[in-house]
Design an enzyme around this catalytic site. Structure first.
Site, PDB file in Angstrom:
ATOM      1  N   ASN A   7       0.862  -1.178   0.000  1.00 38.94           N
ATOM      2  CA  ASN A   7       0.000   0.000   0.000  1.00 38.94           C
ATOM      3  C   ASN A   7       0.905   1.237   0.000  1.00 38.94           C
ATOM      4  O   ASN A   7       1.496   1.577   1.023  1.00 38.94           O
ATOM      5  CB  ASN A   7      -0.887  -0.048   1.255  1.00 38.94           C
ATOM      6  N   ARG A  91      -2.895  -2.085  -3.085  1.00 44.98           N
ATOM      7  CA  ARG A  91      -4.055  -1.244  -2.851  1.00 44.98           C
ATOM      8  C   ARG A  91      -3.965  -0.051  -3.805  1.00 44.98           C
ATOM      9  O   ARG A  91      -2.948   0.642  -3.855  1.00 44.98           O
ATOM     10  CB  ARG A  91      -4.053  -0.725  -1.422  1.00 44.98           C
ATOM     11  N   HIS A 180     -13.160   3.209   0.583  1.00 48.40           N
ATOM     12  CA  HIS A 180     -13.136   2.199   1.661  1.00 48.40           C
ATOM     13  C   HIS A 180     -13.817   0.899   1.223  1.00 48.40           C
ATOM     14  O   HIS A 180     -14.257   0.108   2.063  1.00 48.40           O
ATOM     15  CB  HIS A 180     -13.871   2.682   2.940  1.00 48.40           C
ATOM     16  N   ARG A 241     -11.969  16.322   7.819  1.00 46.43           N
ATOM     17  CA  ARG A 241     -12.764  16.639   6.615  1.00 46.43           C
ATOM     18  C   ARG A 241     -14.201  16.978   7.001  1.00 46.43           C
ATOM     19  O   ARG A 241     -14.762  16.367   7.904  1.00 46.43           O
ATOM     20  CB  ARG A 241     -12.794  15.438   5.662  1.00 46.43           C
ATOM     21  N   GLU A 384      -8.065  -4.898   5.613  1.00 44.20           N
ATOM     22  CA  GLU A 384      -7.989  -4.648   4.173  1.00 44.20           C
ATOM     23  C   GLU A 384      -6.860  -5.442   3.530  1.00 44.20           C
ATOM     24  O   GLU A 384      -6.981  -5.905   2.400  1.00 44.20           O
ATOM     25  CB  GLU A 384      -7.817  -3.140   3.922  1.00 44.20           C
TER      26      GLU A 384
END
Ligand code: ADP
Length: 397
Positions: A7, A91, A180, A241, A384
């Site tokens: 990743n 990823r 996600h 955010r 993940e």
């Protein structure tokens, strides 16, 4: 089969070497500060302590070379030969509308990913660099791309289109993509296993609550709606955010604060969310502590965060026409009983009844609904990397 999961960020590279025989993590680690002063590799072999290996690491190719050297190192490593790595799973954040599932990396796939750079200018370039670096360092080894957006490609147009001129979609690919996806898919599958049911028969709402956060509506294993949109800025209030806001605020605040496009991007992505509301931190642990000591804005940040998650759960129960399970995952979802309790409070009308004693868990797969609750409330730690390794194995086989 041994699979390397990679990743890549702009200055970092996370890796895990997974033995698919028993799905065991043999080693994992992180290369930090690639291309910067003070770069280093932090490596963990099995359950042993982390080892820090400072090194000059000017680019991702050198980084991956160093990871491979460490994996075959007689002391730190877990492999006797580099050839034991049978495949690499990457990823990749954004695959636009190109891929609805994981794919074997080919030249055509690389071209498609390069086309998606404009949709994810911060994320896709390092992901692509990682693939190119592995191709050089591990020539002939098959590589697979696993995309954050892929799982949500099943969303119908009524979920993914905005109320904008249709030409924005046709000419500029402006639509909701969702992110996600690997995590939402993984925890939905694990939820079905935990409940001993076929995922095809379940309506599940998954809440991935970390620094970045999103909710997904999953019908029979298929994503039908999700809270993140064109970028990962939409939806929930997050660490830094803003999530959903009235878009008219953007020109208004640019004018008031004298911000240009970069300035307002920063404002919405890095200075907002629970950090902006609380003025304390983007880390929920700090905010929960401050709220516990009577800081009102910290409490307000937690309340606003939970209210937004609650709204999405209500909305997605309506979209799905009912719900069998609500799943909490990622840093906050797995570790904050307080957040789970606030989010699911007063949902009895929908059939969600939680057991507050069972809810007092951190980071452990748990069903915390009351016996007899119509809807199951679950904590499922995300993974993940394992999902990437599984997809990689099934594709290279
Ligand atoms: P990301 O991968 O998006 O960076 P994570 O899934 O690691 O995010 O989640 C990070 C968030 O989880 C942080 O805000 C952190 O405060 C929160 N978190 C982690 N552990 C706890 C805990 N024990 N209690 C409350 N929040 C926690």
């Amino acid at each position: 089969m041994k699979i390397l999961v990679v990743n890549c960020g702009s200055s970092s590279l996370k890796y895990q070497l997974v033995d698919m025989n028993g799905e065991q993590v043999l080693a994992k680690g992180l290369v930090e500060r690639i291309g910067l002063d003070g770069s280093l590799l932090v490596h963990e072999k099995g359950d042993e302590d982390k080892v820090k290996l400072p090194n000059e690491i000017p680019n991702h190719k050198i980084a991956i070379g160093l990871v491979i050297d460490t994996l075959v190192d007689p002391n730190l490593g877990v492999l006797s030969d580099i050839k034991e790595i049978e495949a690499v799973g990457h990823r990749v954040v954004h695959a636009g509308e190109e891929f609805a599932g994981s794919v074997l990396i080919t030249d055509a796939v690389m071209n498609a990913l390069n086309k998606c750079i404009e949709l994810a200018p911060l994320h896709n370039p390092p992901n692509i660099m990682g693939i190119e670096a592995c191709a050089e360092v591990l020539p002939g080894v098959k590589q697979v791309g696993v995309f954050d957006t892929a799982f949500h490609q099943t969303m119908p147009k009524k979920s993914f289109l905005y109320g904008l001129p249709y030409e924005a979609y046709e000419n500029h690919s402006v639509r909701r993509y969702g992110f996600h996806g690997t995590s939402h898919k993984y925890v939905a599958q694990e939820a079905a296993k935990m409940l001993g049911k076929d995922i095809a028969d379940l309506k599940i709402i998954t809440c991935h609550l970390g620094n970045g956060a999103s909710v997904a509506a999953i019908d029979g294993g298929i994503s039908v709606d999700t809270s993140m949109g064109f970028t990962p800025l939409e939806g929930l209030v997050m660490g830094t955010r803003c999530g959903d806001i009235d878009p008219a605020i953007i020109p208004f605040i640019m004018n008031k604060e004298g911000l240009d496009i970069n300035g307002v991007n920063d404002y919405l992505n890095k200075k907002s969310g629970v950090l902006g509301i609380s003025g304390v931190s983007s880390d929920f642990r700090d905010i929960e502590n401050a709220a516990g000591q009577g800081n009102e804005r910290a409490q307000l940040a937690l309340d606003i965060f939970a209210q937004r998650v609650k709204k999405y759960i209500g909305a997605y129960a309506a979209v799905l026409g009912g719900v069998d399970a609500v799943v909490f995952t990622a840093g906050l979802g797995e570790n904050s009983p307080e957040t789970r309790e606030t989010v699911l409070a007063d949902f009895e009308f929908l059939g969600i009844e939680i057991d507050t004693a069972k809810n007092k868990v951190r980071g452990k797969a748990t069903n915390f609904s009351k016996d007899g609750s119509k809807v199951q409330a679950l904590v499922i730690p995300t993974n993940e990397e394992l999902m990437i390794a599984r997809d990689t194995q099934s594709i290279v086989k």
